[in-house]
Write an enzyme that holds these catalytic residues in place. Structure first.
Site, PDB file in Angstrom:
ATOM      1  N   GLY A  78     104.600  12.719 -81.340  1.00  0.00           N
ATOM      2  CA  GLY A  78     105.095  13.826 -81.340  1.00  0.00           C
ATOM      3  C   GLY A  78     103.541  14.656 -81.526  1.00  0.00           C
ATOM      4  CB  SER A  79     102.704  18.249 -82.712  1.00  0.00           C
ATOM      5  OG  SER A  79     104.112  18.696 -82.969  1.00  0.00           O
ATOM      6  N   GLY A 108     103.829  15.656 -87.288  1.00  0.00           N
ATOM      7  CA  GLY A 108     103.927  14.790 -87.808  1.00  0.00           C
ATOM      8  C   GLY A 108     103.800  14.946 -89.784  1.00  0.00           C
ATOM      9  CD  GLU A 154      97.594  18.076 -78.192  1.00  0.00           C
ATOM     10  OE1 GLU A 154      98.799  17.670 -78.865  1.00  0.00           O
ATOM     11  OE2 GLU A 154      97.172  16.435 -77.304  1.00  0.00           O
ATOM     12  CE  LYS A 187     115.071  14.538 -82.239  1.00  0.00           C
ATOM     13  NZ  LYS A 187     114.516  14.995 -81.122  1.00  0.00           N
ATOM     14  CD  GLU A 235     100.525   8.695 -79.189  1.00  0.00           C
ATOM     15  OE1 GLU A 235     100.201   9.203 -79.169  1.00  0.00           O
ATOM     16  OE2 GLU A 235     101.255   7.726 -78.375  1.00  0.00           O
ATOM     17  CB  CYS A 240      98.734  12.256 -76.600  1.00  0.00           C
ATOM     18  SG  CYS A 240      99.885   9.480 -76.462  1.00  0.00           S
TER      19      CYS A 240
HETATM   20  P1  NAI Z   1     107.286  18.081 -81.450  1.00  0.00           P
HETATM   21  O1  NAI Z   1     106.076  16.821 -82.099  1.00  0.00           O
HETATM   22  O2  NAI Z   1     107.085  19.376 -82.184  1.00  0.00           O
HETATM   23  O3  NAI Z   1     108.147  17.579 -81.173  1.00  0.00           O
HETATM   24  C1  NAI Z   1     108.110  15.505 -80.494  1.00  0.00           C
HETATM   25  C2  NAI Z   1     109.402  15.095 -81.276  1.00  0.00           C
HETATM   26  O4  NAI Z   1     109.488  15.114 -82.372  1.00  0.00           O
HETATM   27  C3  NAI Z   1     110.997  15.497 -80.361  1.00  0.00           C
HETATM   28  O5  NAI Z   1     111.504  15.190 -80.724  1.00  0.00           O
HETATM   29  C4  NAI Z   1     111.197  16.715 -81.280  1.00  0.00           C
HETATM   30  O6  NAI Z   1     112.726  17.289 -81.079  1.00  0.00           O
HETATM   31  C5  NAI Z   1     110.681  16.099 -82.407  1.00  0.00           C
HETATM   32  N1  NAI Z   1     110.851  17.408 -83.612  1.00  0.00           N
HETATM   33  C6  NAI Z   1     109.856  18.460 -83.726  1.00  0.00           C
HETATM   34  N2  NAI Z   1     110.600  19.229 -84.820  1.00  0.00           N
HETATM   35  C7  NAI Z   1     110.262  17.653 -85.662  1.00  0.00           C
HETATM   36  C8  NAI Z   1     110.872  17.989 -87.745  1.00  0.00           C
HETATM   37  N3  NAI Z   1     110.411  19.264 -87.475  1.00  0.00           N
HETATM   38  N4  NAI Z   1     111.375  16.639 -87.435  1.00  0.00           N
HETATM   39  C9  NAI Z   1     111.513  15.834 -87.763  1.00  0.00           C
HETATM   40  N5  NAI Z   1     110.886  16.026 -85.169  1.00  0.00           N
HETATM   41  C10 NAI Z   1     111.124  16.982 -85.433  1.00  0.00           C
HETATM   42  O7  NAI Z   1     106.137  18.651 -79.794  1.00  0.00           O
HETATM   43  P2  NAI Z   1     106.764  19.902 -79.256  1.00  0.00           P
HETATM   44  O8  NAI Z   1     107.144  21.020 -79.487  1.00  0.00           O
HETATM   45  O9  NAI Z   1     107.322  18.706 -77.689  1.00  0.00           O
HETATM   46  O10 NAI Z   1     105.480  19.723 -77.985  1.00  0.00           O
HETATM   47  C11 NAI Z   1     104.448  20.829 -79.275  1.00  0.00           C
HETATM   48  C12 NAI Z   1     103.252  20.605 -78.830  1.00  0.00           C
HETATM   49  O11 NAI Z   1     102.732  19.130 -79.189  1.00  0.00           O
HETATM   50  C13 NAI Z   1     102.504  20.271 -77.092  1.00  0.00           C
HETATM   51  O12 NAI Z   1     102.204  20.887 -76.346  1.00  0.00           O
HETATM   52  C14 NAI Z   1     101.536  19.189 -77.378  1.00  0.00           C
HETATM   53  O13 NAI Z   1     100.261  20.092 -77.818  1.00  0.00           O
HETATM   54  C15 NAI Z   1     101.601  18.420 -78.765  1.00  0.00           C
HETATM   55  N6  NAI Z   1     102.506  16.772 -78.293  1.00  0.00           N
HETATM   56  C16 NAI Z   1     102.020  16.370 -78.320  1.00  0.00           C
HETATM   57  C17 NAI Z   1     102.854  14.966 -77.536  1.00  0.00           C
HETATM   58  C18 NAI Z   1     101.685  13.179 -78.030  1.00  0.00           C
HETATM   59  O14 NAI Z   1     102.168  12.848 -77.112  1.00  0.00           O
HETATM   60  N7  NAI Z   1     100.838  13.018 -78.603  1.00  0.00           N
HETATM   61  C19 NAI Z   1     104.148  14.521 -77.007  1.00  0.00           C
HETATM   62  C20 NAI Z   1     104.463  15.864 -77.152  1.00  0.00           C
HETATM   63  C21 NAI Z   1     103.743  17.385 -77.704  1.00  0.00           C
END
Ligand code: NAI
Ligand code: MG
Length: 498
Positions: A244-245, A249, A401, A191, A266, A300
């Site tokens: 992701g966030s 997580g 973050e 996804k 991660e 990250c």
């Molecule tokens: P996010 O964690 O919400 O999104 C990452 C992925 O998870 C995307 O594919 C999203 O569609 C999916 N996702 C979102 N909600 C979900 C749910 N309830 N169940 C399953 N999958 C879901 O992160 P987002 O909104 O892109 O960014 C928000 C903040 O997160 C950023 O400002 C940053 O601080 C952090 N982040 C950290 C990352 C890392 O590499 N560790 C990468 C992206 C964001």
């Protein structure tokens, strides 16, 4: 923009104006709902493609296809045959690398110099996983039971894997999930992030060309709270690999409880980067700068809490700010660009709100500090490299973050104090130490509670070296043998021989 004509979307055959469909069971299909969403270039707002928007119905179709492949033909593939597919995929990625890196740049904004420089890493990963495919094995174990009873272990693929990735490095993140699945014999539903789905879809085309059988890799673009949540909760998914966030997580863990699926996470960080006065400061200045400014801070493990020994603090922090001011911010298509835009308006709002919070908290921006609002960059989501001085540990800009090009610079006095303060965070992903004193380096390497410690460098990564988090930066490891274990079950077999 004329200068970048050679990179314009018309030169990417994949961006042919047609709907980008999802990959389910070896077929490119529309969403069952018929819904679509748009993918745009964050540097310009330009529409790149319209993409099929998957939801729970499509996730269910993809899981069915992945289960059928897992139980069927894929389980008959020998390790050598899976290796051949991974090597073929690596060759195809190599051949099409210019296009893939261009897609990454267009879809998420990273400078082309950066996405191109990822070539060695992307190919290295695929070929590492290819090597792993034939290197996995169980063990025979001497037991102490009376009589003749023999024991050994089998390493078996965990099954159907749901892989959920963010937008900050679409090609690399996709390979980091698909690679270990293919190496171990799992099947996968990927996804992609809604902000940057294009490179993963193009990679899906190459995977089919490489001979990945139908249903082994499925790609369902869509939003987090629909497609992502459905994948995390699906009762027939055996494992979720998430990047992701930390907030998402936590939701994934809750969603996984229904069938107790395995989870690897991660997540984010607020990584300390520690500079001692005895360091080679000439290398430490750009080192500490790029530990945060690279990818516009959307990494990250960015070293966002810059601890600097007090007696060199003013000078060092001033030099990092000057280094930041010297970086070229611009459209990622410009080969000279070093810092691209942020991914989205939402991310821009998040980062600029932290810039205001920092100032309100009493920090002082030595460079950057606000969004670019004039010239050709005003229409994109551009924030210049920012260095905040006068930061205290308890400020929100030192704890939360930001995920933008923002350094919070904090002075320290001695080594025990800085270890304790470096660890005073809920996260534990990366960390950096700059010193010429080998005993200090070892003490910090041991004392810091984080998954990676980089000494006199930052962000070194290799397919063979595990990467992952302590504390709220998640659990499980990617890369290395440890990642293979995340995709494997261990079965103990007992055979009475007399
Ligand atoms: P996010 O964690 O919400 O999104 C990452 C992925 O998870 C995307 O594919 C999203 O569609 C999916 N996702 C979102 N909600 C979900 C749910 N309830 N169940 C399953 N999958 C879901 O992160 P987002 O909104 O892109 O960014 C928000 C903040 O997160 C950023 O400002 C940053 O601080 C952090 N982040 C950290 C990352 C890392 O590499 N560790 C990468 C992206 C964001
Ligand atoms: Mg989100």
């Amino acid at each position: 923009m004329d200068r970048f004509d050679q990179f314009s979307p018309e030169h990417v055959p994949f961006l042919d104006g047609r709907l980008k469909r999802m990959l389910i069971g070896g077929q490119w299909v529309e969403a069952a709902s018929g819904k679509t969403f748009e993918s745009r270039n964050p540097a310009t707002g330009q529409l790149l493609a319209t993409v099929a928007e998957g939801d729970s119905v499509d996730v269910d179709r993809a899981v069915t296809a992945a289960r059928r492949a897992f139980n069927g033909p894929w389980s008959k593939f020998k390790p050598y045959e899976r290796q051949q597919i991974l090597l073929k995929l690596a060759d195809l990625v190599e051949r099409h690398f210019d296009e893939l890196s261009l897609l990454d740049t267009l879809d998420m904004g990273a400078p082309i110099s950066r996405t191109r420089a990822n070539k060695r890493r992307a190919l290295g990963m695929l070929r590492y996983y290819a090597g792993m495919a034939t290197a996995l094995h169980g063990e025979t174990i001497e037991n102490s039971l009376p009589g003749e009873i023999f024991s050994y272990t089998l390493k078996e693929p965990v099954g159907v894997v749901g892989a959920i990735i963010p937008w900050n490095g679409p090609l690399g993140a996709s390979i980091w999930k698909i690679g270990p699945a293919l190496a171990t014999g799992c099947t996968v539903i990927l996804k992609p992030a809604e902000e940057a789905p294009l490179t993963p879809l193009r990679l899906g085309e190459l995977a089919l060309e490489a001979g990945v059988p139908e249903g082994v890799i499925n790609i369902v673009p869509g939003f987090g709270d629909t497609a992502g949540a459905a994948l995390a909760a699906h009762p027939d998914v055996d494992k979720v690999a998430f990047t992701g966030s930390h907030i998402t997580g936590q939701k994934i863990i809750q969603a996984s409880a229904g069938n107790l699926k395995r989870v690897s996470l991660e997540l984010g960080g607020k990584s300390p980067d520690i500079v001692f006065s005895d360091a080679d400061l000439e290398t430490a200045v750009p080192g500490a700068g790029m530990a945060v400014f690279a990818n516009s801070g959307q990494i990250c493990s960015a070293g966002t809490r810059l601890f600097v020994e007090r007696r060199v603090y003013d000078e060092f922090v001033g030099q990092v700010a000057e280094f930041g001011r010297g970086l070229r911010v611009g459209n990622g298509l410009d080969p000279d660009t070093q810092i691209g835009p942020l991914i989205s308006e939402q991310q821009l709002d998040r980062v600029t709100s932290y810039l205001s919070i920092g100032k309100q908290e009493g920090a002082r921006a030595l460079s950057g500090g606000s969004r670019i609002t004039d010239g050709p960059l005003a229409s994109g989501y551009f924030v210049p490299p920012t260095v905040f001085a006068n930061v205290r540990d308890d400020m929100r800009i030192a704890q939360e973050e930001i995920f933008g090009p923002v350094i919070s610079a904090i002075p320290f006095e001695d080594i025990d104090e800085v270890i304790q303060r470096a660890n005073a965070t809920t996260f534990g992903l990366g960390s950096g130490v700059w010193t010429k004193d080998v005993s200090k380096a070892h003490r910090l390497a041991k004392g810091i509670r984080a998954g990676s410690v980089w000494v006199n460098c930052y962000q070194a990564m290799d397919p063979a070296v595990p990467f992952g988090g302590y504390k709220m930066s998640g659990y499980g490891r990617e890369s290395g043998l440890q990642q293979m274990e995340e995709y494997l079950n261990v079965k103990a077999v007992w055979i009475k021989t007399a």
